[in-house]
Scaffold this active site. Structure first.
Site, PDB file in Angstrom:
ATOM      1  N   GLU A 285      39.560  40.570  44.867  1.00 46.35           N
ATOM      2  CA  GLU A 285      39.295  39.499  43.906  1.00 46.35           C
ATOM      3  C   GLU A 285      40.557  38.661  43.790  1.00 46.35           C
ATOM      4  O   GLU A 285      41.631  39.182  43.492  1.00 46.35           O
ATOM      5  CB  GLU A 285      38.868  40.090  42.564  1.00 46.35           C
ATOM      6  CG  GLU A 285      37.490  40.730  42.628  1.00 46.35           C
ATOM      7  CD  GLU A 285      36.447  39.835  43.292  1.00 46.35           C
ATOM      8  OE1 GLU A 285      36.280  38.683  42.855  1.00 46.35           O
ATOM      9  OE2 GLU A 285      35.810  40.275  44.269  1.00 46.35           O
ATOM     10  N   CYS A 319      42.801  34.271  35.907  1.00 47.81           N
ATOM     11  CA  CYS A 319      42.139  33.752  37.118  1.00 47.81           C
ATOM     12  C   CYS A 319      41.021  32.815  36.716  1.00 47.81           C
ATOM     13  O   CYS A 319      40.643  31.928  37.455  1.00 47.81           O
ATOM     14  CB  CYS A 319      41.612  34.901  37.948  1.00 47.81           C
ATOM     15  SG  CYS A 319      40.586  36.014  36.983  1.00 47.81           S
TER      16      CYS A 319
END
Ligand code: NAD
Length: 544
Positions: A285, A319
């Site tokens: 990720e 993020c």
């Protein structure tokens, strides 16, 4: 089976709660500078080479001292994990899941302490820190329950004369490499998902948040997770991380971090090493360049609040943080008139002081890189507010808004990972959707509009892993908004969702021929059963 429920956040406006937090901050402060060991197979190991974890709010203040693992220690960790795997892979799912439920309960008990360490080590404000701990607790409960669900095997159709089952079994030894920005939640999520599935783990924490990782290891020990199931290897990513990623006995890598490091791991893991007999699985990720569209038919006040929180919560170091604001021309002026004063009102400073909503960025290198991006942005567009250090003795930067940015500009395309928002004007909704998709990333996005047709179009066309409608683009909840991105944002693993544990398991199909007699009726009942209990194996034998 207990039902899953997300953990509530603490209300720090209540004096009693505030006092508990203040006490925890003082207690943890008194433990600054302690030395933490590498933990391999339960053995605590100290090395000659050390590094420190620093307080980003106070330059030079040491929070903890750590061992710098090298290839030799990484190899020892691998051997311990391999050895423990021999027994852990057959430990019943119920026992493994109970380990997670125990960890969750210990974290509940140590909640303020964990919150406080996070304030000190990465500069989260109290609420952000508390939400991080709550998410870690949620991951434990959720993945514990998920492990029990997967243990039931797959639902299959029947076939005359056979007993068919598909069971989920673990992969082997995994290397877990988390980032510092959700220093507990992401670390706990990736680690517990790995080991509740029957794998053993080498956990290499980020060098910017190893104290929180070490606190998690204390909890793992307290929960009596068998030694060797989680091995703790502090040290530089480029040495220990690289070595383990390449290691022929590494079966999978669970990584969360930047695009650059993620792609490198995927490349390294893709090269088969001598003695390697499997294809390594990589769950990666990575970064984001997340967007919010504010349409001409949006509720502007609600959009202002959502963009502010999404862009500047935890200093923009998520993020999922909004770093591209796409404003319809028709509401541009009204939005900016309301928005800029709310940004200028943000208090920046050490988050030990509850009044400061924004703390420091993580370290000197991030500070320099963000200020450099601000310079680039100011030359590409127009600085509307912020754009400079916020003073003080830490890595503080003012929340920054840069307008008149176009899609080709670097600050529209590159992840900055700091409190910098690029604002772009859209001619209309078509243009706004095109701008939203003009990115190599695809992690989160939000659209503010009251127009139902536009919302439906966004659902179809805005290409991100997590799309939010009429709310902020941060703050995904475990079990409610499974999280993960498209494109260069990663492998879309959907952490906190029903498909996540599958990434740490492999399916094995078992077929036993039992003849035509009594096959059809009895088979379905057997298929729902678990795989390992000796009693059931005996029944099957009898039939044979
Ligand atoms: P990073 O890539 O610098 O580091 C992540 C981890 O990788 C750290 O533990 C680091 O020590 C390790 N590492 C570094 N070099 C390595 C190597 N060569 N081999 C193996 N491991 C290595 O990222 P960071 O600064 O810790 O975190 C910020 C980044 O993470 C941002 O890009 C952010 O968008 C991303 N992130 C993504 C998600 C998501 O779910 N998509 C969540 C949080 C953070």
């Amino acid at each position: 089976m207990k039902a899953f429920k997300t953990e509530k956040y603490n209300d720090f406006t209540k004096p009693a709660i505030r006092q508990k937090m203040e006490k925890a901050l003082a207690m943890t402060r008194s433990a600054f500078g302690k030395e933490y060991s590498i933990i391999i197979g339960g053995k605590k190991i100290k090395l000659d080479n050390k590094f420190h974890s620093y307080n980003p709010s106070k330059k030079g203040e040491i929070i903890g001292t750590f061992q710098k693992a090298d290839e030799n220690t990484a190899e020892q960790a691998m051997q311990a994990a391999l050895e423990t795997y021999q027994s852990w892979q057959y430990t019943p799912a119920k026992v493994r899941a109970n380990c997670l439920f125990k960890i969750a309960n210990i974290m509940r008990r140590r909640r303020f302490e964990l919150d406080a360490w996070m304030v000190h080590e990465v500069g989260k404000n109290w609420i952000e820190a508390d939400a991080d701990v709550a998410e870690a607790i949620d991951f434990c409960d959720y993945y514990g329950l998920e492990a029990l669900r997967y243990d039931k095997g797959a639902t299959l159709y029947t076939y005359p004369g056979e007993i068919n089952k598909t069971v989920y079994i673990p992969l082997g030894v995994g290397t877990v490499i988390p980032p510092w920005n959700f220093p507990l939640a992401i670390l706990v999520g990736m680690t517990t998902a790995s080991f509740v599935s029957g794998n053993t783990v080498i956990l290499k924490p980020s060098s910017d948040s190893p104290v929180i990782a070490a606190k998690f290891m204390e909890i793992v020990e307290e929960a009596k997770v068998p030694v060797g199931v989680v091995n703790f290897l502090s040290g530089p990513g480029a040495i220990a991380g690289d070595y383990l990623v390449r290691h022929p006995k590494t079966r999978f890598i669970a990584f969360t971090g930047s695009k650059g490091v993620g792609l490198r791991i995927i490349e390294q893991a893709g090269k088969a090493q001598p003695g390697q007999i499997w294809i390594k699985r990589v769950v990666a990720e990575m970064g984001g360049k997340d967007l919010i569209i504010v349409d001409s038919e949006a509720d502007i006040d609600s959009a202002v609040a959502g963009v502010r929180t999404s862009a500047f919560g935890f200093q923009g170091q998520k993020c999922s943080a909004c770093s591209r604001l796409i404003l319809d021309d028709k509401v541009y002026d009204e939005f900016m008139r309301k928005f800029i004063p709310t940004v200028e009102a943000i208090k920046v400073g050490p988050t030990e002081n509850q009044e400061n909503w924004m703390g420091p960025v993580i370290n000197e290198s991030a500070y320099n890189s963000i200020l450099e991006y601000i310079k680039i942005g100011a030359s590409e567009g127009r600085l509307a507010c912020g754009g400079e250090p916020a003073g003080g003795n830490g890595w503080f930067i003012r929340p920054t808004v840069i307008t008149d940015i176009e899609a080709k500009d670097r600050i529209f395309q590159e992840e900055i990972f700091g409190p910098v928002l690029a604002v772009t004007r859209a001619r209309n909704y078509d243009h706004a959707v095109a701008l939203a998709n003009d990115s190599e990333y695809g992690l989160t996005g939000a659209v503010y509009t009251r127009n139902r047709a536009k919302l439906e179009r966004a659902k179809r066309e805005v290409n991100v892993g997590n799309l939010y409608l009429n709310r902020k683009c941060t703050g995904a909840l475990v079990g409610i908004q499974p999280f993960g991105g498209f494109n260069m944002s990663g492998t879309d693993s959907k952490a906190g969702g029903p498909d996540y544990l599958l990434l740490f398991l492999q399916a094995k199909s078992l077929t036993e021929f039992i003849g035509k007699k009594n096959a059809v009726k009895k088979a379905p009942k057997k298929q729902a059963r678990t795989r390992v209990k000796p009693k059931r194996r005996k029944t099957a034998k009898k039939r044979r």
